[in-house]
Design a protein around this motif. Structure first.
Motif, PDB file in Angstrom:
ATOM      1  N   SER A   1      41.383  36.887  51.907  1.00 46.90           N
ATOM      2  CA  SER A   1      41.667  38.375  51.324  1.00 46.90           C
ATOM      3  C   SER A   1      40.631  38.378  50.222  1.00 46.90           C
ATOM      4  O   SER A   1      40.168  39.404  49.665  1.00 46.90           O
ATOM      5  CB  SER A   1      42.896  38.674  51.347  1.00 46.90           C
ATOM      6  OG  SER A   1      43.014  39.793  50.672  1.00 46.90           O
ATOM      7  N   ALA A   2      41.089  37.265  49.324  1.00 47.99           N
ATOM      8  CA  ALA A   2      40.473  37.268  47.894  1.00 47.99           C
ATOM      9  C   ALA A   2      39.186  37.309  47.821  1.00 47.99           C
ATOM     10  O   ALA A   2      38.117  37.966  47.096  1.00 47.99           O
ATOM     11  CB  ALA A   2      40.774  36.150  46.934  1.00 47.99           C
TER      12      ALA A   2
ATOM     13  N   ILE B   1      45.138  34.202  52.378  1.00 37.33           N
ATOM     14  CA  ILE B   1      45.283  34.799  51.293  1.00 37.33           C
ATOM     15  C   ILE B   1      43.658  34.568  50.530  1.00 37.33           C
ATOM     16  O   ILE B   1      43.182  35.506  49.862  1.00 37.33           O
ATOM     17  CB  ILE B   1      46.294  34.288  50.165  1.00 37.33           C
ATOM     18  CG1 ILE B   1      47.421  34.664  50.735  1.00 37.33           C
ATOM     19  CG2 ILE B   1      46.062  34.725  48.905  1.00 37.33           C
ATOM     20  CD1 ILE B   1      48.654  34.030  49.861  1.00 37.33           C
ATOM     21  N   SER B   2      43.061  33.555  50.702  1.00 39.94           N
ATOM     22  CA  SER B   2      42.007  33.006  50.012  1.00 39.94           C
ATOM     23  C   SER B   2      40.709  33.766  50.592  1.00 39.94           C
ATOM     24  O   SER B   2      40.103  34.438  50.285  1.00 39.94           O
ATOM     25  CB  SER B   2      41.957  31.554  50.493  1.00 39.94           C
ATOM     26  OG  SER B   2      42.657  30.807  49.707  1.00 39.94           O
TER      27      SER B   2
ATOM     28  N   ARG C   1      37.458  40.625  48.759  1.00 35.70           N
ATOM     29  CA  ARG C   1      37.685  41.662  47.698  1.00 35.70           C
ATOM     30  C   ARG C   1      36.608  41.411  46.635  1.00 35.70           C
ATOM     31  O   ARG C   1      36.335  42.171  46.026  1.00 35.70           O
ATOM     32  CB  ARG C   1      38.906  41.682  47.290  1.00 35.70           C
ATOM     33  CG  ARG C   1      39.892  42.388  48.309  1.00 35.70           C
ATOM     34  CD  ARG C   1      41.383  42.585  47.594  1.00 35.70           C
ATOM     35  NE  ARG C   1      42.113  41.104  47.463  1.00 35.70           N
ATOM     36  CZ  ARG C   1      42.413  40.560  46.507  1.00 35.70           C
ATOM     37  NH1 ARG C   1      41.972  40.918  45.401  1.00 35.70           N
ATOM     38  NH2 ARG C   1      43.075  39.240  46.666  1.00 35.70           N
ATOM     39  N   GLY C   2      36.163  40.064  46.443  1.00 37.93           N
ATOM     40  CA  GLY C   2      35.243  39.799  45.543  1.00 37.93           C
ATOM     41  C   GLY C   2      33.933  39.656  46.060  1.00 37.93           C
ATOM     42  O   GLY C   2      33.069  39.953  45.009  1.00 37.93           O
TER      43      GLY C   2
ATOM     44  N   THR D   1      50.867  39.230  48.825  1.00 40.35           N
ATOM     45  CA  THR D   1      50.649  38.147  48.042  1.00 40.35           C
ATOM     46  C   THR D   1      51.420  37.931  46.887  1.00 40.35           C
ATOM     47  O   THR D   1      51.928  37.289  46.249  1.00 40.35           O
ATOM     48  CB  THR D   1      49.116  37.973  48.066  1.00 40.35           C
ATOM     49  OG1 THR D   1      48.387  37.898  49.015  1.00 40.35           O
ATOM     50  CG2 THR D   1      48.700  36.893  46.872  1.00 40.35           C
ATOM     51  N   ARG D   2      51.544  39.357  46.163  1.00 38.88           N
ATOM     52  CA  ARG D   2      52.364  39.526  45.122  1.00 38.88           C
ATOM     53  C   ARG D   2      53.641  39.243  45.193  1.00 38.88           C
ATOM     54  O   ARG D   2      54.414  38.632  44.428  1.00 38.88           O
ATOM     55  CB  ARG D   2      52.188  40.935  44.541  1.00 38.88           C
ATOM     56  CG  ARG D   2      50.862  41.217  43.802  1.00 38.88           C
ATOM     57  CD  ARG D   2      50.685  42.442  42.979  1.00 38.88           C
ATOM     58  NE  ARG D   2      50.790  43.745  43.909  1.00 38.88           N
ATOM     59  CZ  ARG D   2      49.842  44.251  44.482  1.00 38.88           C
ATOM     60  NH1 ARG D   2      48.789  43.755  43.995  1.00 38.88           N
ATOM     61  NH2 ARG D   2      49.950  45.005  45.029  1.00 38.88           N
TER      62      ARG D   2
ATOM     63  N   PRO E   1      46.823  41.679  49.672  1.00 39.94           N
ATOM     64  CA  PRO E   1      47.054  41.408  48.369  1.00 39.94           C
ATOM     65  C   PRO E   1      48.376  42.188  47.876  1.00 39.94           C
ATOM     66  O   PRO E   1      49.158  41.378  46.992  1.00 39.94           O
ATOM     67  CB  PRO E   1      45.990  42.533  47.664  1.00 39.94           C
ATOM     68  CG  PRO E   1      44.792  42.441  48.839  1.00 39.94           C
ATOM     69  CD  PRO E   1      45.681  42.414  49.874  1.00 39.94           C
TER      70      PRO E   1
END
Length: 245
Positions: A220-221, A217-218, A224-225, A199-200, A196
């Motif tokens: 990782s998201a 990135i997907s 986390r979700g 990613t920023r 994350p």
């Protein structure tokens, strides 16, 4: 004479249970009273077995004697037969010596069937979840050849060696399962904490990212979700690998 499972009260008010021999349940109750016990229930062993198994025959018992206990009792059985005891008396001794309720019920039933004239091998066939096919066949061979004690000793050796091998396999599976779990934890930690932040940086540049980076990135998201399913997988994966490996 048959076998009966009983529950009774002692003079101190404690509940005790066990297996007793008798022609009918009334005789067993009389024997219990003579011993200073107050009978609560006396049931023929076959009936109590059907109750334990949910109404199914002994061939469909869900519970079985553990391999370790069966190997020990097989060794004891061989010793008793070698000492000159008849099969039914050896089974009676095993029934009285064991403190495991399931083993006691199985061997008491075997004793009753042998006393009714059934060969030991045929009696064992009523418990396929406890005595595997090789056990039955070897016992039948031992009965026919008159070398039952030697056959039982070899069966005990076989079960002990098999158990030792299974333990080695389980231990061999533990290390790679542990390494895999640690590796997954490390990668998951990087995906949740490090990705994350990176990613920023990419979002600020406004560049079109490669497909592999977008997938990372997907992932990782998603982690986390939805943390709970992944935690469950991490816990169950090594357990399943050891249990069914």
């Amino acid at each position: 004479m048959g076998s009966f499972r009983y529950e009774a009260l002692t003079t101190e008010g404690k509940t005790v249970s066990g297996i007793a021999e008798g022609d009918v349940a009334r005789h067993v109750r009389l024997d219990l009273r003579a011993q200073g016990l107050t009978p609560l229930s006396v049931e023929a062993l076959a009936r109590s077995q059907r109750r334990w198994s949910g109404g199914l025959s002994t061939a469909h018992w869900r519970k079985e004697i553990s391999s370790a206990r069966l190997s020990i009792m097989t060794r004891q059985f061989a010793t008793l037969i070698r000492a000159g005891l008849p099969v039914d008396e050896a089974l009676s001794a095993l029934t009285e010596q064991t403190d495991d309720a399931r083993a006691r019920a199985v061997f008491a039933t075997l004793r009753s069937r042998v006393r009714e004239g059934l060969p030991l091998g045929k009696a064992l066939a009523g418990f396929p979840r406890t005595f595997p096919e090789i056990y039955l066949r070897l016992v039948e061979t031992g009965e026919q050849s008159g070398r039952l004690d030697d056959v039982l000793d070899r069966l005990a050796d076989y079960m002990e060696n098999r158990q030792a091998l299974q333990q080695k396999v389980v231990l061999a599976m533990v290390y790679p399962a542990l390494l895999t779990t640690v590796a997954i934890l490390v990668v998951s930690g990087l995906l949740v904490t490090v990705v994350p932040q990176v990613t920023r940086v990419f979002q600020n540049t406004g560049q079109v990212l490669p497909l592999s980076t977008r997938i990372l990135i997907s992932t990782s998201a998603f982690l986390r979700g939805h943390p709970l399913p992944w935690l469950a997988v991490l816990v169950l994966l090594p357990i399943a690998a050891v249990r069914w490996g």
